[in-house]
Motif scaffolding. Structure first.
Motif, PDB file in Angstrom:
ATOM      1  N   GLY A  99       0.822  -1.187   0.000  1.00 60.10           N
ATOM      2  CA  GLY A  99       0.000   0.000   0.000  1.00 60.10           C
ATOM      3  C   GLY A  99       0.862   1.246   0.000  1.00 60.10           C
ATOM      4  O   GLY A  99       2.097   1.176   0.069  1.00 60.10           O
ATOM      5  N   ILE A 100       0.216   2.400  -0.066  1.00 63.14           N
ATOM      6  CA  ILE A 100       0.916   3.679  -0.085  1.00 63.14           C
ATOM      7  C   ILE A 100       0.359   4.551   1.022  1.00 63.14           C
ATOM      8  O   ILE A 100      -0.861   4.745   1.134  1.00 63.14           O
ATOM      9  CB  ILE A 100       0.745   4.392  -1.436  1.00 63.14           C
ATOM     10  CG1 ILE A 100       1.273   3.512  -2.575  1.00 63.14           C
ATOM     11  CG2 ILE A 100       1.445   5.733  -1.443  1.00 63.14           C
ATOM     12  CD1 ILE A 100       0.946   4.045  -3.940  1.00 63.14           C
ATOM     13  N   LEU A 101       1.243   5.080   1.850  1.00 62.87           N
ATOM     14  CA  LEU A 101       0.853   6.000   2.912  1.00 62.87           C
ATOM     15  C   LEU A 101       1.075   7.418   2.402  1.00 62.87           C
ATOM     16  O   LEU A 101       2.211   7.839   2.184  1.00 62.87           O
ATOM     17  CB  LEU A 101       1.691   5.750   4.175  1.00 62.87           C
ATOM     18  CG  LEU A 101       1.303   6.565   5.406  1.00 62.87           C
ATOM     19  CD1 LEU A 101      -0.096   6.167   5.886  1.00 62.87           C
ATOM     20  CD2 LEU A 101       2.318   6.374   6.528  1.00 62.87           C
ATOM     21  N   VAL A 102      -0.032   8.109   2.200  1.00 61.96           N
ATOM     22  CA  VAL A 102       0.029   9.457   1.633  1.00 61.96           C
ATOM     23  C   VAL A 102      -0.170  10.475   2.753  1.00 61.96           C
ATOM     24  O   VAL A 102      -1.222  10.508   3.398  1.00 61.96           O
ATOM     25  CB  VAL A 102      -1.045   9.646   0.543  1.00 61.96           C
ATOM     26  CG1 VAL A 102      -0.985  11.068  -0.009  1.00 61.96           C
ATOM     27  CG2 VAL A 102      -0.851   8.622  -0.572  1.00 61.96           C
ATOM     28  N   ILE A 103       0.861  11.320   2.977  1.00 63.64           N
ATOM     29  CA  ILE A 103       0.805  12.373   3.998  1.00 63.64           C
ATOM     30  C   ILE A 103       0.837  13.710   3.269  1.00 63.64           C
ATOM     31  O   ILE A 103       1.892  14.135   2.775  1.00 63.64           O
ATOM     32  CB  ILE A 103       1.999  12.257   4.969  1.00 63.64           C
ATOM     33  CG1 ILE A 103       2.045  10.848   5.579  1.00 63.64           C
ATOM     34  CG2 ILE A 103       1.879  13.310   6.077  1.00 63.64           C
ATOM     35  CD1 ILE A 103       3.255  10.594   6.451  1.00 63.64           C
ATOM     36  N   PRO A 104      -0.290  14.409   3.142  1.00 67.19           N
ATOM     37  CA  PRO A 104      -0.343  15.664   2.369  1.00 67.19           C
ATOM     38  C   PRO A 104       0.286  16.821   3.143  1.00 67.19           C
ATOM     39  O   PRO A 104       0.440  16.769   4.370  1.00 67.19           O
ATOM     40  CB  PRO A 104      -1.843  15.874   2.168  1.00 67.19           C
ATOM     41  CG  PRO A 104      -2.469  15.237   3.374  1.00 67.19           C
ATOM     42  CD  PRO A 104      -1.612  14.060   3.710  1.00 67.19           C
ATOM     43  N   LYS A 105       0.638  17.842   2.403  1.00 64.44           N
ATOM     44  CA  LYS A 105       1.196  19.052   3.014  1.00 64.44           C
ATOM     45  C   LYS A 105       0.065  19.937   3.502  1.00 64.44           C
ATOM     46  O   LYS A 105      -0.891  20.191   2.779  1.00 64.44           O
ATOM     47  CB  LYS A 105       2.061  19.799   2.000  1.00 64.44           C
ATOM     48  CG  LYS A 105       2.898  20.916   2.598  1.00 64.44           C
ATOM     49  CD  LYS A 105       3.832  21.493   1.559  1.00 64.44           C
ATOM     50  CE  LYS A 105       4.737  22.561   2.162  1.00 64.44           C
ATOM     51  NZ  LYS A 105       5.610  22.031   3.224  1.00 64.44           N
ATOM     52  N   THR A 106       0.167  20.421   4.736  1.00 61.01           N
ATOM     53  CA  THR A 106      -0.865  21.273   5.336  1.00 61.01           C
ATOM     54  C   THR A 106      -0.207  22.469   6.014  1.00 61.01           C
ATOM     55  O   THR A 106       0.991  22.455   6.316  1.00 61.01           O
ATOM     56  CB  THR A 106      -1.687  20.492   6.382  1.00 61.01           C
ATOM     57  OG1 THR A 106      -0.806  19.995   7.394  1.00 61.01           O
ATOM     58  CG2 THR A 106      -2.433  19.325   5.746  1.00 61.01           C
ATOM     59  N   GLU A 107      -1.008  23.502   6.234  1.00 61.23           N
ATOM     60  CA  GLU A 107      -0.490  24.702   6.903  1.00 61.23           C
ATOM     61  C   GLU A 107      -0.250  24.431   8.394  1.00 61.23           C
ATOM     62  O   GLU A 107       0.704  24.926   8.982  1.00 61.23           O
ATOM     63  CB  GLU A 107      -1.480  25.858   6.728  1.00 61.23           C
ATOM     64  CG  GLU A 107      -1.648  26.304   5.288  1.00 61.23           C
ATOM     65  CD  GLU A 107      -2.606  27.463   5.168  1.00 61.23           C
ATOM     66  OE1 GLU A 107      -3.135  27.912   6.220  1.00 61.23           O
ATOM     67  OE2 GLU A 107      -2.830  27.945   4.036  1.00 61.23           O
ATOM     68  N   ASP A 108      -1.135  23.663   8.980  1.00 62.31           N
ATOM     69  CA  ASP A 108      -1.012  23.336  10.396  1.00 62.31           C
ATOM     70  C   ASP A 108      -0.854  21.820  10.530  1.00 62.31           C
ATOM     71  O   ASP A 108      -1.640  21.049   9.982  1.00 62.31           O
ATOM     72  CB  ASP A 108      -2.256  23.803  11.155  1.00 62.31           C
ATOM     73  CG  ASP A 108      -2.106  23.630  12.667  1.00 62.31           C
ATOM     74  OD1 ASP A 108      -1.070  23.070  13.094  1.00 62.31           O
ATOM     75  OD2 ASP A 108      -3.028  24.018  13.408  1.00 62.31           O
ATOM     76  N   VAL A 109       0.178  21.396  11.261  1.00 65.06           N
ATOM     77  CA  VAL A 109       0.457  19.966  11.388  1.00 65.06           C
ATOM     78  C   VAL A 109      -0.679  19.228  12.088  1.00 65.06           C
ATOM     79  O   VAL A 109      -0.888  18.034  11.876  1.00 65.06           O
ATOM     80  CB  VAL A 109       1.792  19.758  12.153  1.00 65.06           C
ATOM     81  CG1 VAL A 109       1.634  20.129  13.630  1.00 65.06           C
ATOM     82  CG2 VAL A 109       2.261  18.322  12.022  1.00 65.06           C
ATOM     83  N   SER A 110      -1.454  19.931  12.894  1.00 59.31           N
ATOM     84  CA  SER A 110      -2.567  19.292  13.596  1.00 59.31           C
ATOM     85  C   SER A 110      -3.663  18.839  12.632  1.00 59.31           C
ATOM     86  O   SER A 110      -4.441  17.925  12.945  1.00 59.31           O
ATOM     87  CB  SER A 110      -3.165  20.242  14.634  1.00 59.31           C
ATOM     88  OG  SER A 110      -2.206  20.578  15.620  1.00 59.31           O
ATOM     89  N   GLU A 111      -3.726  19.460  11.450  1.00 55.05           N
ATOM     90  CA  GLU A 111      -4.730  19.066  10.465  1.00 55.05           C
ATOM     91  C   GLU A 111      -4.478  17.658   9.929  1.00 55.05           C
ATOM     92  O   GLU A 111      -5.378  17.016   9.388  1.00 55.05           O
ATOM     93  CB  GLU A 111      -4.745  20.070   9.306  1.00 55.05           C
ATOM     94  CG  GLU A 111      -5.140  21.481   9.721  1.00 55.05           C
ATOM     95  CD  GLU A 111      -5.084  22.456   8.552  1.00 55.05           C
ATOM     96  OE1 GLU A 111      -4.922  21.972   7.408  1.00 55.05           O
ATOM     97  OE2 GLU A 111      -5.210  23.671   8.775  1.00 55.05           O
ATOM     98  N   LEU A 112      -3.233  17.166  10.089  1.00 53.40           N
ATOM     99  CA  LEU A 112      -2.894  15.841   9.577  1.00 53.40           C
ATOM    100  C   LEU A 112      -3.580  14.717  10.352  1.00 53.40           C
ATOM    101  O   LEU A 112      -3.580  13.570   9.897  1.00 53.40           O
ATOM    102  CB  LEU A 112      -1.373  15.633   9.635  1.00 53.40           C
ATOM    103  CG  LEU A 112      -0.549  16.501   8.687  1.00 53.40           C
ATOM    104  CD1 LEU A 112       0.930  16.307   8.945  1.00 53.40           C
ATOM    105  CD2 LEU A 112      -0.876  16.154   7.232  1.00 53.40           C
ATOM    106  N   GLU A 113      -4.121  15.040  11.497  1.00 53.09           N
ATOM    107  CA  GLU A 113      -4.775  14.003  12.297  1.00 53.09           C
ATOM    108  C   GLU A 113      -5.919  13.333  11.552  1.00 53.09           C
ATOM    109  O   GLU A 113      -6.277  12.192  11.847  1.00 53.09           O
ATOM    110  CB  GLU A 113      -5.287  14.614  13.605  1.00 53.09           C
ATOM    111  CG  GLU A 113      -4.182  15.104  14.529  1.00 53.09           C
ATOM    112  CD  GLU A 113      -4.742  15.704  15.816  1.00 53.09           C
ATOM    113  OE1 GLU A 113      -5.937  15.485  16.091  1.00 53.09           O
ATOM    114  OE2 GLU A 113      -3.988  16.383  16.530  1.00 53.09           O
ATOM    115  N   HIS A 114      -6.499  14.042  10.557  1.00 53.27           N
ATOM    116  CA  HIS A 114      -7.648  13.495   9.838  1.00 53.27           C
ATOM    117  C   HIS A 114      -7.457  13.514   8.323  1.00 53.27           C
ATOM    118  O   HIS A 114      -8.420  13.251   7.596  1.00 53.27           O
ATOM    119  CB  HIS A 114      -8.921  14.286  10.188  1.00 53.27           C
ATOM    120  CG  HIS A 114      -9.174  14.382  11.659  1.00 53.27           C
ATOM    121  ND1 HIS A 114      -9.593  13.315  12.415  1.00 53.27           N
ATOM    122  CD2 HIS A 114      -9.047  15.431  12.518  1.00 53.27           C
ATOM    123  CE1 HIS A 114      -9.726  13.690  13.672  1.00 53.27           C
ATOM    124  NE2 HIS A 114      -9.408  14.970  13.768  1.00 53.27           N
TER     125      HIS A 114
END
Length: 438
Positions: A99-114
């Motif tokens: 599989g592929i784990l995709v971690i997008p770029k966000t302005e706030d790292v806390s947004e990555l939680e979802h």
């Protein structure tokens, strides 16, 4: 009384002289050992390494996953953050990625939680997802602490790791996981009772059906009362089962004693582990094995074995009365299925209560109640005995068990007396109740 003893001898010798009985008596322990070895071997086989692609647009997490390659044997993480994510999605199957784990770029790292996704053609394991979430959560927590200008190093040092040592009031060192060993021992004995009840109960039922269908029973009851025949079959078959189990106990205790001698454990109620033995243990595993064997020898082994014999006899007599009555009521095993379910259900309930109640709290009200209730006490009480059970509870449990057996035998004998000469008709529950009035 002499007639019943003759029937007991006939049933007993018919069982123990059977070739299958002799073979399984000595083959069954080897089969259990072989199954344990196979299970251990299969669990030791390393699974195929699965390749997981990491597409980290933030650049914050990829290093933590690369570190996992040194610790994780089941998964290998590949840093493919520079490759277009859409191309990776289209090439999952071709390139053999799990599989592929995709971690997008966000302005706030806390947004990555979802917003983080794991894309795969198959459902990932629960442990993999939990481990992945744990890695990302720890990293995000660290970043949040740094953004709050908190000293993460000091916080890490302040974290406590507690390891509670187990000791006895006598001052001797204890071992962890002893309760699990106790429930394993009690569960094994309880499962053996259930297995014996089902196997030998079916033997009684098949014997009755065979004699009934061959019309041998018409000749037998010309000189023997139906009640005497039923009791003789039950006792004779139970003695064969006890003999078989006794042979297994001798083999098991011999192997346990041999392993104790090999590891240098002093056996006995007053045995203690010498300090010099522990000091000169070649490995930590050997010392731990010695302590576990010592604790196992200090368990109420005699109470467990005596309890097994008593509860086996009581439970077998109780349920074999049901099996004998069912065998007398039907003409073949197919017709017996409608009557067997209510008989087997209490046994299944016993195992369920034992593993889900006794293992959590052996002295809970549920565990105590089911260990006294006659239909479930043979299994549940045996699971409680290794933890220590008050003598009055064991006495009440045994009294109710054998009292219920006598009551069931009285009812079963009525069905047996009528059904043994009934042919060519499938009985119903309503008809069985009618036979009780005769």
């Amino acid at each position: 009384m002499s007639i019943i003893s003759l029937i007991i001898k006939r049933e007993f010798f018919a069982k123990v002289r059977n070739k299958s009985f002799i073979v399984m008596t000595f083959l069954s322990p080897l089969l259990f050992v072989a199954i344990a070895v196979i299970v251990g071997y299969l669990s030791s086989i390393k699974p195929d390494v699965k390749r997981v692609a990491i597409h980290d647009e933030t650049g914050l997490f990829v290093h933590d996953f690369m570190v996992q390659n040194k610790e994780e044997e089941s998964y290998k993480y590949l840093d493919l953050s520079q490759i277009d994510s859409q191309y990776l999605k289209d090439s999952i199957t071709n390139n053999g990625y799990e599989g592929i784990l995709v971690i997008p770029k966000t302005e706030d790292v806390s947004e990555l939680e979802h917003k983080i996704e794991f894309i795969s053609n198959s459902s990932p394991s629960v442990s993999f997802i939990e481990n992945t979430q744990d890695i990302i959560a720890k990293k995000i927590t660290k970043i949040n602490l740094e953004n709050a200008h908190l000293d993460t190093l000091s916080i890490k040092k302040a974290q406590a790791h507690v390891n509670i040592a187990i000791a006895k009031t006598s001052g001797e060192q204890g071992v962890k996981g002893l309760n699990e060993a106790k429930i394993a021992i009690g569960g094994a004995f309880g499962y053996l009772i259930m297995m014996f009840i089902i196997i030998y109960g079916n033997m009684v039922m098949r014997s009755v059906i065979e004699e009934k269908t061959n019309r041998i029973i018409e000749i037998i009851i010309s000189s023997v009362k139906p009640f005497q025949l039923m009791i003789g079959k039950i006792i004779g078959t139970s003695l064969a089962g006890i003999l078989q189990f006794s042979i297994w106990v001798v083999i098991g205790l011999s192997l346990m004693f041999a392993s104790s001698v090999f590891l240098g454990v002093n056996v006995g109620a007053t045995a203690h582990l010498p300090a010099e033995v522990m000091a000169h243990s070649q490995t930590e595993f050997a010392g731990t094995a010695q302590m576990y064997l010592l604790e196992l020898w200090n368990l109420p082994i005699s109470a467990i074995l005596i309890g097994f014999v008593v509860y086996f006899i009581g439970g077998y007599f109780l349920y074999s009365s049901f099996y004998a009555a069912i065998g007398a009521a039907v003409d073949n095993q197919t017709d017996s299925q409608q009557f067997l379910l209510p008989v087997i259900m209490p046994l299944m309930l016993s195992v369920y209560v034992g593993f889900f109640s006794v293992i959590n709290d052996p002295n809970s009200s549920i565990a105590v109640a089911f260990s006294i209730f006659p239909l479930t006490s043979p299994i549940v009480m045996l699971m409680r005995i290794p933890f220590g059970v008050p003598l009055w509870q064991i006495a009440v449990s045994m009294l109710l068990l054998f009292g219920t057996f006598l009551l069931v035998v009285w009812f079963a004998a009525k069905i047996y007396r009528v059904g043994i000469l009934m042919y060519g008709k499938k009985p119903s529950w309503k008809e069985l109740f009618r036979w009780l009035k005769y």
